[in-house]
Design an enzyme around this catalytic site. Sequence first.
Site, PDB file in Angstrom:
ATOM      1  N   HIS A  17       0.840  -1.206   0.000  1.00 35.29           N
ATOM      2  CA  HIS A  17       0.000   0.000   0.000  1.00 35.29           C
ATOM      3  C   HIS A  17       0.875   1.256   0.000  1.00 35.29           C
ATOM      4  CE1 HIS A  17      -3.132  -2.579   2.333  1.00 35.29           C
ATOM      5  NE2 HIS A  17      -3.592  -2.416   1.105  1.00 35.29           N
ATOM      6  N   LYS A  41     -17.754  -5.894   7.544  1.00 35.64           N
ATOM      7  CA  LYS A  41     -16.497  -6.511   7.997  1.00 35.64           C
ATOM      8  C   LYS A  41     -16.394  -6.379   9.502  1.00 35.64           C
ATOM      9  CE  LYS A  41     -13.270  -6.682   4.156  1.00 35.64           C
ATOM     10  NZ  LYS A  41     -12.000  -6.203   3.619  1.00 35.64           N
ATOM     11  N   ARG A  91      -1.794  -6.163  -8.465  1.00 35.59           N
ATOM     12  CA  ARG A  91      -0.730  -7.122  -8.170  1.00 35.59           C
ATOM     13  C   ARG A  91      -0.759  -8.208  -9.244  1.00 35.59           C
ATOM     14  NH1 ARG A  91      -2.836  -8.025  -2.231  1.00 35.59           N
ATOM     15  NH2 ARG A  91      -4.637  -8.164  -3.576  1.00 35.59           N
ATOM     16  N   SER A 129      -2.962  -7.552   3.031  1.00 35.22           N
ATOM     17  CA  SER A 129      -3.241  -7.411   4.470  1.00 35.22           C
ATOM     18  C   SER A 129      -3.622  -8.765   5.060  1.00 35.22           C
ATOM     19  CB  SER A 129      -4.389  -6.422   4.683  1.00 35.22           C
ATOM     20  OG  SER A 129      -4.028  -5.147   4.237  1.00 35.22           O
TER      21      SER A 129
END
Length: 160
Positions: A17, A41, A91, A129
Amino acid sequence: MLKAIYPGSFDPVTNGHLDIITRASKLVDCLVVGILENPNKKNSLFTVDERIEHLKLVTGELENVEVASFKGLLVDFAEKIDAKVVIRGLRAVTDFENEFQMALINRSLHNDIETFFISTSVNYLYLSSSTVKEVAMFGGNIKGMVPPEIEKIVLEKYRK
Ligand code: PNS
């Protein structure tokens, strides 16, 4: 003035990040790191306030970077803060489908907001993460995956 938003969960912020934030901050006049307050979440490691604190800590030296949280639709928040660009990091190829879908949905919701993709630096190709949390949870070494200040905070969290 070009203002952009780099949205995400940042639970926790990783070196991947930070790499995107640093590179994006050189391309725009102002970059807002937007942390989603996601009511779905419930099992986040850090609260939104903690994540704001972490991001402020690691971006402190980047003068044109601000940190904020948002609820609801990203495009609504982008419009509210007058950000014309959404920055997302890409990514592996597996990111592409989701990211492309998100960009198209956002564009269908708000025609004037564009998504810019920045490809990750090769060192962070498989970093997320979630992997940081999993490695830390089982006592693995997360050095190099997160900024040093965050490493301490994550390890402390799992020690408790
Ligand atoms: O770090 P993440 O979890 O990949 O970030 C995802 C995020 C926060 C960018 C995305 O879930 C989001 O923008 N959520 C806000 C709700 C929204 O606008 N949804 C429509 C686009 S799919």
